[in-house]
Each structure stands twice: as structure tokens, then as C-alpha cells.
Design a protein around this motif. Structure first.
Motif, mmCIF file in Angstrom:
data_model
loop_
_atom_site.group_PDB
_atom_site.id
_atom_site.type_symbol
_atom_site.label_atom_id
_atom_site.label_comp_id
_atom_site.label_asym_id
_atom_site.label_seq_id
_atom_site.Cartn_x
_atom_site.Cartn_y
_atom_site.Cartn_z
ATOM 1 N N ARG A 172 0.837 -1.198 0.000
ATOM 2 C CA ARG A 172 0.000 0.000 0.000
ATOM 3 C C ARG A 172 0.874 1.251 0.000
ATOM 4 O O ARG A 172 1.861 1.323 0.731
ATOM 5 N N ILE A 173 0.488 2.199 -0.851
ATOM 6 C CA ILE A 173 1.187 3.480 -0.894
ATOM 7 C C ILE A 173 0.559 4.416 0.132
ATOM 8 O O ILE A 173 -0.642 4.693 0.060
ATOM 9 N N GLU A 174 1.361 4.880 1.077
ATOM 10 C CA GLU A 174 0.859 5.751 2.125
ATOM 11 C C GLU A 174 0.872 7.215 1.674
ATOM 12 O O GLU A 174 1.382 7.544 0.596
ATOM 13 N N GLU A 175 0.319 8.071 2.508
ATOM 14 C CA GLU A 175 0.189 9.482 2.146
ATOM 15 C C GLU A 175 1.535 10.173 1.956
ATOM 16 O O GLU A 175 1.649 11.133 1.193
ATOM 17 N N ASN A 176 2.559 9.702 2.642
ATOM 18 C CA ASN A 176 3.877 10.331 2.529
ATOM 19 C C ASN A 176 4.690 9.801 1.347
ATOM 20 O O ASN A 176 5.839 10.168 1.168
ATOM 21 N N GLY A 177 4.089 8.929 0.541
ATOM 22 C CA GLY A 177 4.771 8.387 -0.627
ATOM 23 C C GLY A 177 5.522 7.097 -0.377
ATOM 24 O O GLY A 177 5.994 6.462 -1.329
ATOM 25 N N TYR A 178 5.669 6.697 0.881
ATOM 26 C CA TYR A 178 6.318 5.430 1.202
ATOM 27 C C TYR A 178 5.311 4.285 1.088
ATOM 28 O O TYR A 178 4.093 4.499 1.126
ATOM 29 N N ASN A 179 5.841 3.070 0.979
ATOM 30 C CA ASN A 179 4.994 1.874 0.925
ATOM 31 C C ASN A 179 5.010 1.145 2.265
ATOM 32 O O ASN A 179 6.016 1.177 2.986
ATOM 33 N N THR A 180 3.912 0.494 2.566
ATOM 34 C CA THR A 180 3.865 -0.431 3.699
ATOM 35 C C THR A 180 3.559 -1.819 3.173
ATOM 36 O O THR A 180 2.896 -1.981 2.141
ATOM 37 N N TYR A 181 4.028 -2.828 3.905
ATOM 38 C CA TYR A 181 3.843 -4.219 3.503
ATOM 39 C C TYR A 181 3.290 -4.993 4.706
ATOM 40 O O TYR A 181 3.986 -5.181 5.704
ATOM 41 N N ALA A 182 2.040 -5.407 4.584
ATOM 42 C CA ALA A 182 1.366 -6.132 5.665
ATOM 43 C C ALA A 182 1.149 -7.580 5.250
ATOM 44 O O ALA A 182 0.839 -7.862 4.080
ATOM 45 N N SER A 183 1.322 -8.487 6.187
ATOM 46 C CA SER A 183 1.123 -9.902 5.893
ATOM 47 C C SER A 183 -0.313 -10.151 5.450
ATOM 48 O O SER A 183 -1.266 -9.694 6.087
ATOM 49 N N LEU A 184 -0.465 -10.856 4.338
ATOM 50 C CA LEU A 184 -1.807 -11.186 3.860
ATOM 51 C C LEU A 184 -2.406 -12.340 4.655
ATOM 52 O O LEU A 184 -3.620 -12.396 4.852
ATOM 53 N N ARG A 185 -1.564 -13.217 5.133
ATOM 54 C CA ARG A 185 -2.051 -14.436 5.792
ATOM 55 C C ARG A 185 -2.288 -14.257 7.285
ATOM 56 O O ARG A 185 -3.281 -14.748 7.818
ATOM 57 N N TRP A 186 -1.398 -13.537 7.964
ATOM 58 C CA TRP A 186 -1.447 -13.498 9.418
ATOM 59 C C TRP A 186 -1.880 -12.137 9.950
ATOM 60 O O TRP A 186 -1.536 -11.106 9.394
ATOM 61 N N LYS A 187 -2.619 -12.202 11.045
ATOM 62 C CA LYS A 187 -2.993 -11.005 11.801
ATOM 63 C C LYS A 187 -2.818 -11.300 13.281
ATOM 64 O O LYS A 187 -2.738 -12.460 13.701
ATOM 65 N N HIS A 188 -2.766 -10.240 14.066
ATOM 66 C CA HIS A 188 -2.629 -10.391 15.516
ATOM 67 C C HIS A 188 -3.775 -9.644 16.183
ATOM 68 O O HIS A 188 -3.833 -8.413 16.140
ATOM 69 N N GLY A 189 -4.681 -10.383 16.775
ATOM 70 C CA GLY A 189 -5.846 -9.766 17.413
ATOM 71 C C GLY A 189 -6.688 -8.960 16.431
ATOM 72 O O GLY A 189 -7.259 -7.943 16.803
ATOM 73 N N GLY A 190 -6.738 -9.418 15.196
ATOM 74 C CA GLY A 190 -7.514 -8.715 14.186
ATOM 75 C C GLY A 190 -6.791 -7.541 13.548
ATOM 76 O O GLY A 190 -7.327 -6.913 12.633
ATOM 77 N N ARG A 191 -5.572 -7.252 14.003
ATOM 78 C CA ARG A 191 -4.796 -6.131 13.453
ATOM 79 C C ARG A 191 -3.750 -6.660 12.481
ATOM 80 O O ARG A 191 -3.197 -7.743 12.667
#
Length: 224
Positions: A172-191
Motif C-alpha cells: 500500500r502506498i501511504e500518504e507520505n509516498g512510502y509503501n507499507t507491507y502487511a502480511s496477507l495471511r497473518w494477523k494479531h488480534g484482528g490487526r
């Protein structure tokens, strides 16, 4: 044109006006004839549908009813359900990048599978192959070691020899122009759990990282 007019006249006959003409075999009360207005409306609708079918155009929409029965077989935007757009052209897209974190470290994966950060700009283990596996989802692979970036159920980053669901990350491209990478498979407490490098260049556990924190922000840089 004349043949089509004749067929319409056959489908929409004029009502009999003579009171003396009754069916010979009729034994019950005479059936009520449709009104002239309803006959005209039916003929007008048939004319529109027939003309649209002959020309390949869509007949006009009457009210809020799409006339799906009459217009069956006609490819009209309002007679078909709206489908989700296909973005298959994004699948398989490959980019060679170095992921430079907001904490000024390059993400790297060594041959033992250890994930770390380095300040060396042209370090071989930091050159990544970022491949789009579906819309907004990527797989990140070290070019030099051939290992895939993966995240365990506990949020630990490691290099995987084989590509598997733990290697998929939502980009995902964030507002500051940097990217974030979140695990598609795993979450922790719904986050969501994010790829993250702390201020010392060490990977943070995914459940301790937050989307807005600089440690999760990466800038994909072209290799020099």
C-alpha cells in the motif's frame, strides 16, 4: 421495411368493432377486448425492441424496468449485472528494487534466511524482486539468495526457500509516498502485521508495528 410492418400488424390486430361478429363456437360470455391504448403501447414497445435488435443498439429504458425478457440476447449495459473489473494485467509484474526504510536502512535477506537492515547502498542481498501475485499483493524475493521474504504466525520475518502463503504481503502506498507491507495471511488480534525495521536496522515483530510508524515505511528504489 414493408415485411416488418406487416409482421407488426399481424401481432397487433385492430379490435373488432362490429357487435354482430361473434365467434361461432363461443358458448360463454365474450372476453373483454384490450383497450386501444394498451394495444398501441404494446405495438410501440415491440417496434422499439425489433428496431434495436436489427441495428444492434439498446432499446430505450422504460421507467425502472429493464425489459430483460423482451431484450434478451441484446448486449446492453443496463440489462447485465455490473462485474468487477479484471486487473489480471497486473499479475506477474516484476520490479527490481531496494526497499529503503524511513529509518535509513535497506531491507536484506542473507543466505541463511536472516532478515536484517543495512546502510550499504549496493549490498547484494538488498536487491529485491517484487512480483505482483494479485491486485495489491506482492511477493518479495532476494535476487542474490533466492529466498522469499516471509512472516510467521508470531510476526517474525524470515527468508523462505519455497514460496507459500506466508510470503504474500499487501502493498500500500501511504500518504507520505512510502509503501507499507502487511502480511496477507497473518494477523494479531484482528490487526495487520507489518514488515518493519527499527532504529538499529533490526526487524520488529509484526504485531508491534503500526501503519503510521516510520519503521514500517519503505521506499522502493531503483537499483543503481
Amino acid at each position: 421495411m414493408s415485411r416488418w410492418t406487416a409482421s407488426v400488424a399481424h401481432l397487433c390486430p385492430e379490435p373488432a368493432l362490429s357487435s354482430t361478429s361473434t365467434p361461432a363456437a363461443s358458448t360463454g360470455p365474450p372476453l373483454p377486448l384490450p383497450s386501444a391504448a394498451s394495444l398501441c403501447l404494446a405495438c410501440f414497445t415491440l417496434l422499439l425492441v425489433t428496431a434495436g435488435t436489427a441495428t444492434g443498439a439498446c432499446p430505450p429504458r422504460v421507467g425502472h424496468e429493464p425489459l430483460q425478457v423482451l431484450a434478451s440476447g441484446i448486449n446492453c449495459s443496463w440489462t447485465l449485472e455490473r462485474h468487477t473489473r479484471s486487473y489480471n494485467h497486473l499479475e506477474g509484474d516484476v520490479r527490481l528494487r531496494r526497499l529503503y526504510s524511513a529509518n535509513k536502512f535497506f531491507l536484506c535477506i542473507d543466505k541463511t534466511g536472516k532478515v536484517d537492515g543495512t546502510r550499504r547502498k549496493n549490498y547484494a542481498d538488498s536487491l529485491m524482486e517484487i512480483r505482483s501475485v494479485s491486485v495489491g499483493v506482492v511477493a518479495i524475493k532476494s535476487v542474490s539468495t533466492g529466498l522469499y521474504l516471509a512472516m510467521s504466525k508470531k510476526g517474525t520475518l524470515f527468508g523462505s526457500v519455497k514460496y507459500n502463503p506466508s510470503c504474500k504481503f499487501k502493498e500500500r502506498i501511504e500518504e507520505n509516498g512510502y509503501n507499507t507491507y502487511a502480511s496477507l495471511r497473518w494477523k494479531h488480534g484482528g490487526r495487520q502485521m507489518f514488515v518493519s525495521l527499527n532504529g538499529r536496522g533490526k526487524p520488529r515483530r509484526g504485531h508491534k508495528a503500526r501503519r503510521r510508524h516510520p519503521s514500517t515505511h519503505f521506499l522502493p528504489m531503483l537499483p543503481s
